[in-house]
Write a protein that holds these residues in place. Sequence first.
Motif, mmCIF file in Angstrom:
data_model
loop_
_atom_site.group_PDB
_atom_site.id
_atom_site.type_symbol
_atom_site.label_atom_id
_atom_site.label_comp_id
_atom_site.label_asym_id
_atom_site.label_seq_id
_atom_site.Cartn_x
_atom_site.Cartn_y
_atom_site.Cartn_z
ATOM 1 N N PHE A 27 0.849 -1.192 0.000
ATOM 2 C CA PHE A 27 0.000 0.000 0.000
ATOM 3 C C PHE A 27 0.883 1.239 0.000
ATOM 4 O O PHE A 27 1.800 1.357 0.814
ATOM 5 N N LEU A 28 0.626 2.134 -0.946
ATOM 6 C CA LEU A 28 1.357 3.396 -1.022
ATOM 7 C C LEU A 28 0.337 4.532 -1.039
ATOM 8 O O LEU A 28 -0.540 4.577 -1.904
ATOM 9 N N GLU A 29 0.474 5.425 -0.076
ATOM 10 C CA GLU A 29 -0.445 6.562 0.000
ATOM 11 C C GLU A 29 0.349 7.866 -0.037
ATOM 12 O O GLU A 29 1.332 8.031 0.687
ATOM 13 N N LEU A 30 -0.092 8.777 -0.889
ATOM 14 C CA LEU A 30 0.494 10.112 -0.965
ATOM 15 C C LEU A 30 -0.618 11.121 -0.680
ATOM 16 O O LEU A 30 -1.649 11.128 -1.368
ATOM 17 N N ARG A 31 -0.399 11.955 0.324
ATOM 18 C CA ARG A 31 -1.418 12.945 0.704
ATOM 19 C C ARG A 31 -0.793 14.334 0.600
ATOM 20 O O ARG A 31 0.153 14.660 1.322
ATOM 21 N N GLU A 32 -1.311 15.158 -0.320
ATOM 22 C CA GLU A 32 -0.755 16.486 -0.555
ATOM 23 C C GLU A 32 -1.142 17.425 0.588
ATOM 24 O O GLU A 32 -2.313 17.725 0.786
ATOM 25 N N VAL A 33 -0.151 17.869 1.342
ATOM 26 C CA VAL A 33 -0.410 18.717 2.502
ATOM 27 C C VAL A 33 -0.022 20.164 2.244
ATOM 28 O O VAL A 33 -0.346 21.062 3.023
ATOM 29 N N ALA A 34 0.711 20.434 1.184
ATOM 30 C CA ALA A 34 1.109 21.772 0.750
ATOM 31 C C ALA A 34 1.467 21.642 -0.725
ATOM 32 O O ALA A 34 1.651 20.527 -1.226
ATOM 33 N N PRO A 35 1.541 22.777 -1.452
ATOM 34 C CA PRO A 35 1.872 22.662 -2.881
ATOM 35 C C PRO A 35 3.141 21.847 -3.102
ATOM 36 O O PRO A 35 4.212 22.164 -2.562
ATOM 37 N N ASN A 36 2.997 20.771 -3.852
ATOM 38 C CA ASN A 36 4.111 19.883 -4.241
ATOM 39 C C ASN A 36 4.704 19.081 -3.076
ATOM 40 O O ASN A 36 5.753 18.459 -3.235
ATOM 41 N N ARG A 53 10.588 -7.958 -1.419
ATOM 42 C CA ARG A 53 11.570 -7.053 -2.010
ATOM 43 C C ARG A 53 10.927 -6.152 -3.057
ATOM 44 O O ARG A 53 11.152 -6.289 -4.271
ATOM 45 N N ILE A 54 10.112 -5.259 -2.602
ATOM 46 C CA ILE A 54 9.500 -4.256 -3.476
ATOM 47 C C ILE A 54 9.650 -2.903 -2.805
ATOM 48 O O ILE A 54 9.585 -2.790 -1.573
ATOM 49 N N ASN A 55 9.867 -1.873 -3.629
ATOM 50 C CA ASN A 55 10.028 -0.516 -3.101
ATOM 51 C C ASN A 55 9.469 0.487 -4.098
ATOM 52 O O ASN A 55 9.577 0.295 -5.320
ATOM 53 N N PRO A 56 8.898 1.581 -3.610
ATOM 54 C CA PRO A 56 8.357 2.592 -4.527
ATOM 55 C C PRO A 56 9.478 3.352 -5.222
ATOM 56 O O PRO A 56 10.547 3.574 -4.648
ATOM 57 N N ALA A 57 9.225 3.739 -6.468
ATOM 58 C CA ALA A 57 10.182 4.540 -7.242
ATOM 59 C C ALA A 57 9.441 5.764 -7.769
ATOM 60 O O ALA A 57 8.370 5.638 -8.376
ATOM 61 N N PHE A 58 10.019 6.944 -7.515
ATOM 62 C CA PHE A 58 9.337 8.186 -7.875
ATOM 63 C C PHE A 58 10.057 8.885 -9.026
ATOM 64 O O PHE A 58 11.233 8.575 -9.316
ATOM 65 N N PRO A 59 9.411 9.859 -9.673
ATOM 66 C CA PRO A 59 10.043 10.587 -10.784
ATOM 67 C C PRO A 59 11.297 11.330 -10.318
ATOM 68 O O PRO A 59 11.476 11.589 -9.121
ATOM 69 N N GLU A 60 12.170 11.717 -11.266
ATOM 70 C CA GLU A 60 13.413 12.416 -10.934
ATOM 71 C C GLU A 60 13.143 13.734 -10.225
ATOM 72 O O GLU A 60 13.971 14.201 -9.440
ATOM 73 N N GLU A 61 12.009 14.356 -10.527
ATOM 74 C CA GLU A 61 11.694 15.651 -9.913
ATOM 75 C C GLU A 61 11.281 15.515 -8.451
ATOM 76 O O GLU A 61 11.076 16.518 -7.767
ATOM 77 N N CYS A 62 11.120 14.313 -7.986
ATOM 78 C CA CYS A 62 10.663 14.078 -6.609
ATOM 79 C C CYS A 62 11.818 13.606 -5.723
ATOM 80 O O CYS A 62 12.632 12.779 -6.145
ATOM 81 N N THR A 82 8.204 12.339 3.986
ATOM 82 C CA THR A 82 7.631 13.389 3.140
ATOM 83 C C THR A 82 8.277 13.349 1.760
ATOM 84 O O THR A 82 9.495 13.183 1.636
ATOM 85 N N LEU A 83 7.449 13.481 0.745
ATOM 86 C CA LEU A 83 7.909 13.482 -0.639
ATOM 87 C C LEU A 83 7.670 14.873 -1.222
ATOM 88 O O LEU A 83 6.572 15.418 -1.113
ATOM 89 N N VAL A 84 8.708 15.455 -1.830
ATOM 90 C CA VAL A 84 8.600 16.770 -2.470
ATOM 91 C C VAL A 84 8.793 16.588 -3.969
ATOM 92 O O VAL A 84 9.800 16.016 -4.409
ATOM 93 N N CYS A 85 7.829 17.084 -4.760
ATOM 94 C CA CYS A 85 7.884 16.929 -6.218
ATOM 95 C C CYS A 85 7.848 18.297 -6.869
ATOM 96 O O CYS A 85 6.804 18.986 -6.840
ATOM 97 N N ASP A 86 8.968 18.734 -7.447
ATOM 98 C CA ASP A 86 9.004 20.013 -8.155
ATOM 99 C C ASP A 86 8.082 19.956 -9.368
ATOM 100 O O ASP A 86 8.160 19.037 -10.177
ATOM 101 N N GLY A 87 7.230 20.966 -9.478
ATOM 102 C CA GLY A 87 6.318 21.001 -10.615
ATOM 103 C C GLY A 87 5.085 20.144 -10.426
ATOM 104 O O GLY A 87 4.306 19.965 -11.371
ATOM 105 N N GLY A 88 4.891 19.634 -9.226
ATOM 106 C CA GLY A 88 3.693 18.830 -8.972
ATOM 107 C C GLY A 88 3.873 17.397 -9.433
ATOM 108 O O GLY A 88 4.891 17.018 -10.022
ATOM 109 N N ILE A 89 2.853 16.606 -9.177
ATOM 110 C CA ILE A 89 2.957 15.178 -9.487
ATOM 111 C C ILE A 89 2.048 14.709 -10.626
ATOM 112 O O ILE A 89 2.289 13.655 -11.211
#
Length: 329
Positions: A27-36, A53-62, A82-89
């Motif tokens: 289960f992977l949950e992302l909850r936007e608490v502020a812009p990006n 052996r599984i792990n989440p992989a995020f975009p380079e901007e994150c 906390t995950l920060v994504c420049d330019g939004g997700i």
Amino acid sequence: MKPFAVLLTVLLCVSGRADAHEARPGFLELREVAPNRFEMLWKQPALGELRLRINPAFPEECTLEGMGDQQMLPGALLWRTTLVCDGGIPGKSIAVVGLEATLTDVLVRVHHANGATETHLLKPASPSAVIGGQSQGPGAYVTLGIEHIVLGIDHLLFVLGLLLIVKDRWMLLKTITSFTLAHSATLAIATLGYASAPVLPLNAAIALSILFLGPEIVRSWRGETSFTIRHPWVVAFAFGLLHGFGFASGLTAMGLPRAEIPLALLLFNFGVEIGQLLFVVLVLLMERSFRTLEIRWPRWAELVPGYVVGTLGAFWAIQRSAMLFGGAP
């Protein structure tokens, strides 16, 4: 019903694994608490100290802000950061590395700041999803329920054991229904948090329920009788209560927000029931096919299913008891 059971048992044994019941979803949950900025919750399935052996992989901007908090729970590793994504997700892809080598799924939930929520079910064949793309919505829980019963080889062997014992169609319907009512009750109780069962003892007890059916099947084939043979629906109901906790582990292990549990519970249980009914219908259709084709099996082959159910039940009982008491898996 014996010839078709030989083939079906072989298929179950070939396709199944000794720890098939442990194929819990991630289960992977992302909850936007502020812009990006997103609060991240990652629940990685585990069995004891062994993590899938599984792990989440995020975009380079994150980027992840530190390692956050990690907590080992029964059945899963819980990771909050906390995950920060420049330019939004939106428009970016999220993947789960290693998922393609497993038999499990990962449910991804994204809560946007505008109140919108989207759901994606990542599978071994499709381990990534584009955020902002087509959301699977509540239907993902139905899929999870179907896969939980289809991949739960121990649950399917228990149902097969009941089918081998019960020969009367009306009694078969009564038995399957009582199993469904029982596991639905404990599934609801466990998922809503009113009761729980430790994972390792639960898995050992489920294995014992399968082992219990082995001698009953042989006794039935010999023309003998017992309480189980006379009242299979009572036994199905009793063990259904046990298996319900097993079904619940597939849903509660995801760590869903409490407000979402009732709908998820309903849809997940609906999926479990669909998977179970599909299995029963498949069994009955195979039986009809063998009978129509007048395929005759040797006596030893007819005895295989009952012994396989009992043998696998014994194997799982020993294996899971060893894990329960800290021995080698």
